[in-house]
Design an enzyme around this catalytic site. Structure first.
Site, PDB file in Angstrom:
ATOM      1  N   ARG A 167     -15.145  27.063   2.239  1.00  0.00           N
ATOM      2  CA  ARG A 167     -15.648  28.288   2.854  1.00  0.00           C
ATOM      3  C   ARG A 167     -16.904  27.985   3.655  1.00  0.00           C
ATOM      4  O   ARG A 167     -17.795  27.272   3.186  1.00  0.00           O
ATOM      5  CB  ARG A 167     -15.946  29.348   1.788  1.00  0.00           C
ATOM      6  CG  ARG A 167     -14.706  29.759   1.000  1.00  0.00           C
ATOM      7  CD  ARG A 167     -14.983  30.846  -0.002  1.00  0.00           C
ATOM      8  NE  ARG A 167     -13.799  31.099  -0.829  1.00  0.00           N
ATOM      9  CZ  ARG A 167     -13.754  31.944  -1.845  1.00  0.00           C
ATOM     10  NH1 ARG A 167     -14.851  32.619  -2.163  1.00  0.00           N
ATOM     11  NH2 ARG A 167     -12.648  32.114  -2.537  1.00  0.00           N
ATOM     12  N   GLU A 176     -21.257  36.179 -11.070  1.00  0.00           N
ATOM     13  CA  GLU A 176     -19.797  36.224 -10.919  1.00  0.00           C
ATOM     14  C   GLU A 176     -19.170  34.845 -11.112  1.00  0.00           C
ATOM     15  O   GLU A 176     -19.640  33.844 -10.568  1.00  0.00           O
ATOM     16  CB  GLU A 176     -19.433  36.746  -9.528  1.00  0.00           C
ATOM     17  CG  GLU A 176     -17.933  36.767  -9.259  1.00  0.00           C
ATOM     18  CD  GLU A 176     -17.590  36.863  -7.792  1.00  0.00           C
ATOM     19  OE1 GLU A 176     -16.466  36.470  -7.423  1.00  0.00           O
ATOM     20  OE2 GLU A 176     -18.441  37.312  -6.993  1.00  0.00           O
ATOM     21  N   SER A 226     -13.039  36.910  -9.902  1.00  0.00           N
ATOM     22  CA  SER A 226     -12.625  38.228  -9.423  1.00  0.00           C
ATOM     23  C   SER A 226     -11.118  38.320  -9.590  1.00  0.00           C
ATOM     24  O   SER A 226     -10.389  37.446  -9.123  1.00  0.00           O
ATOM     25  CB  SER A 226     -12.989  38.429  -7.949  1.00  0.00           C
ATOM     26  OG  SER A 226     -14.348  38.712  -7.788  1.00  0.00           O
ATOM     27  N   ARG A 250     -18.677  26.873 -10.962  1.00  0.00           N
ATOM     28  CA  ARG A 250     -19.538  27.865 -11.602  1.00  0.00           C
ATOM     29  C   ARG A 250     -19.412  27.806 -13.123  1.00  0.00           C
ATOM     30  O   ARG A 250     -20.367  28.118 -13.837  1.00  0.00           O
ATOM     31  CB  ARG A 250     -19.203  29.271 -11.076  1.00  0.00           C
ATOM     32  CG  ARG A 250     -19.597  29.452  -9.622  1.00  0.00           C
ATOM     33  CD  ARG A 250     -19.599  30.907  -9.188  1.00  0.00           C
ATOM     34  NE  ARG A 250     -20.030  31.032  -7.795  1.00  0.00           N
ATOM     35  CZ  ARG A 250     -20.387  32.169  -7.206  1.00  0.00           C
ATOM     36  NH1 ARG A 250     -20.351  33.299  -7.908  1.00  0.00           N
ATOM     37  NH2 ARG A 250     -20.758  32.191  -5.951  1.00  0.00           N
ATOM     38  N   ARG A 273     -23.095  28.518  -4.633  1.00  0.00           N
ATOM     39  CA  ARG A 273     -22.408  28.897  -3.387  1.00  0.00           C
ATOM     40  C   ARG A 273     -22.337  27.672  -2.476  1.00  0.00           C
ATOM     41  O   ARG A 273     -23.301  27.339  -1.801  1.00  0.00           O
ATOM     42  CB  ARG A 273     -23.156  30.046  -2.707  1.00  0.00           C
ATOM     43  CG  ARG A 273     -22.347  30.763  -1.623  1.00  0.00           C
ATOM     44  CD  ARG A 273     -23.192  31.836  -0.957  1.00  0.00           C
ATOM     45  NE  ARG A 273     -23.630  32.846  -1.887  1.00  0.00           N
ATOM     46  CZ  ARG A 273     -22.929  33.937  -2.213  1.00  0.00           C
ATOM     47  NH1 ARG A 273     -21.746  34.128  -1.677  1.00  0.00           N
ATOM     48  NH2 ARG A 273     -23.419  34.825  -3.060  1.00  0.00           N
TER      49      ARG A 273
END
Length: 425
Positions: free
Chosen positions: A260, A347, A350, A389, A275
């Protein structure tokens, strides 16, 4: 993608759903284009019928020895009108598609309203955060003190938002991925898939990353795109298919690198592994009967939660409000893991029910037993989990005062029995 028939039948409901997303009404514009497209279609059909009739009359007049010149000129003119109507219908259809392709999914009725993450609703907390008798460090400080997490070398190789893991930490990340895959395939019935990491435009249109979010992706000079998540290839495995009811639900999982550009994350989480441009993730995807997709959503979320339970990591589950949901989702549960170094929940997964939104874009249907008609499937996706993560959470929750990190029991079989991560000698 949205059903134009539903917009025609209930434009107020469509605009109301957009309003809950914080977007302006769009039904009048869509319906105006649709009316013009249907008028062009009607004109084409009527012109085609007249052309066929005139062509028959030409033959009849000629057989009777009459002059068919006027009819022949009419047919020639009708040919031009046909081409114009066909071109107009096609252009208007493409404009409708472009417009609706950029419109997000409408939220489910039970999704809380709100402008941003401040309106998300916590559903439950599981596990009790550990009480430390020393000041807990953040994961990057732990990794660098171990000498096993190297951001400087990664920056030299690739720039910001990359990391080099070494020795026991590299093995720990590999262990986490293998543990997650084994859990999802062995205990939860997902089928492991090893998909391509490069996909075509159509795949990203199908799951909703294109056309709106191209800047968040990396593109190869071959015209392919690096996958931002395995959701893209896994969901598109059924694109264009008509699936028999007996095959549903289809549950697949993959452990892949994800890429990403983080174009919209300037200044956010610039330190550490939270991130990054490249990370590893176990993805869960379900293709479900619409009547069972809500149940499948709860099941998928529980499958992701089970990873954290077995690792002994405290977490909470929240339902995202309308202003914080992803583009393709109609309802999303976020799982947030406790990070003592940051003294907050972050987070880690999801899990989203996309309804028939992606299925319409992919043209994926199913047929009930004994029926000839087909319906669009529902698609669901979730992280089970983001491996990097999870590594961050293990480091922060299992850190010791001497700088070492205990290995969770669930991971010891994947670590050759290693009990503690210490600096490589």
């Amino acid at each position: 993608m949205h059903d134009i028939k539903l917009i025609r039948d209930n434009p107020q409901a469509f605009d109301s759903g957009l309003a809950r997303r914080g977007l302006a009404p769009l039904s009048s514009r869509v319906l105006d284009l649709d009316q013009r497209r249907r008028a062009a279609q009607t004109s084409f059909q009527e012109t085609q019928a007249r052309r066929n009739e005139a062509s028959k009359q030409i033959g009849l007049v000629k057989r009777q020895g009459g002059d068919a010149q006027a009819l022949m000129e009419e047919v020639a003119g009708l040919k031009d009108r046909l081409a114009a109507s066909e071109a107009e219908e096609k252009a208007l259809g493409e404009e409708i598609d472009r417009l609706l392709m950029a419109v997000p999914n409408l939220p489910a009725d039970d999704v809380p309203n709100g402008p941003d993450e401040s309106a998300n609703v916590e559903l439950r907390r599981v596990g009790t955060p550990r009480q430390f008798d020393f000041a807990p460090l953040e994961h990057d400080a732990i990794g660098e003190k171990l000498g096993l997490m190297d951001f400087q070398s990664a920056s030299k190789l690739s720039g910001a938002r990359f990391v080099v893991l070494k020795g026991k930490l590299a093995r720990l990340e590999r262990a986490l991925g293998a543990f997650m895959l084994d859990l999802q395939t062995g205990a939860h019935g997902y089928t492991e898939v090893n998909p391509p990491l490069l996909v075509r435009d159509e795949a990203l249109y199908g799951t909703g990353q294109l056309p709106k979010f191209g800047e968040d992706l990396f593109r190869a000079n071959t015209g392919h795109w690096l996958i931002p998540t395995a959701e893209v290839p896994l969901t598109n495995l059924v694109s264009g298919e008509i699936i028999e009811e007996t095959r549903l639900p289809i549950r697949v999982t993959a452990l892949t690198p994800c890429f990403r550009s983080e174009a919209g994350a300037a200044g956010k989480d610039t330190r550490g592994m939270i991130r990054q441009h490249q990370f590893t993730k176990v993805e869960l995807v379900s293709i479900a009967d619409p009547d069972r997709s809500a149940e499948e959503h709860e099941r998928m979320t529980a499958c992701a939660e089970e990873v954290l339970k077995r690792l002994g990591l405290p977490y909470r589950v929240i339902v995202l409000c309308t202003g914080d949901m992803g583009f393709s989702s109609r309802k999303t549960y976020d799982i947030e893991v406790w990070l003592p170094g940051q003294n907050t929940y972050r987070e880690i997964s999801s899990c989203s029910n996309c309804g028939d939104f992606q299925a319409r874009r992919m043209n994926t249907r199913f047929r009930r037993n004994g029926e000839k008609t087909t319906r669009f499937v529902h698609t669901l996706n979730g992280s089970g989990l983001a491996v990097g993560r999870t590594l961050v959470a293990v480091l922060e929750n299992y850190q010791q005062a001497d700088g070492s990190v205990l290995v969770p029991d669930a991971l010891k079989p994947y670590m050759g029995g290693l009990d503690v991560v210490t600096p490589d000698v």
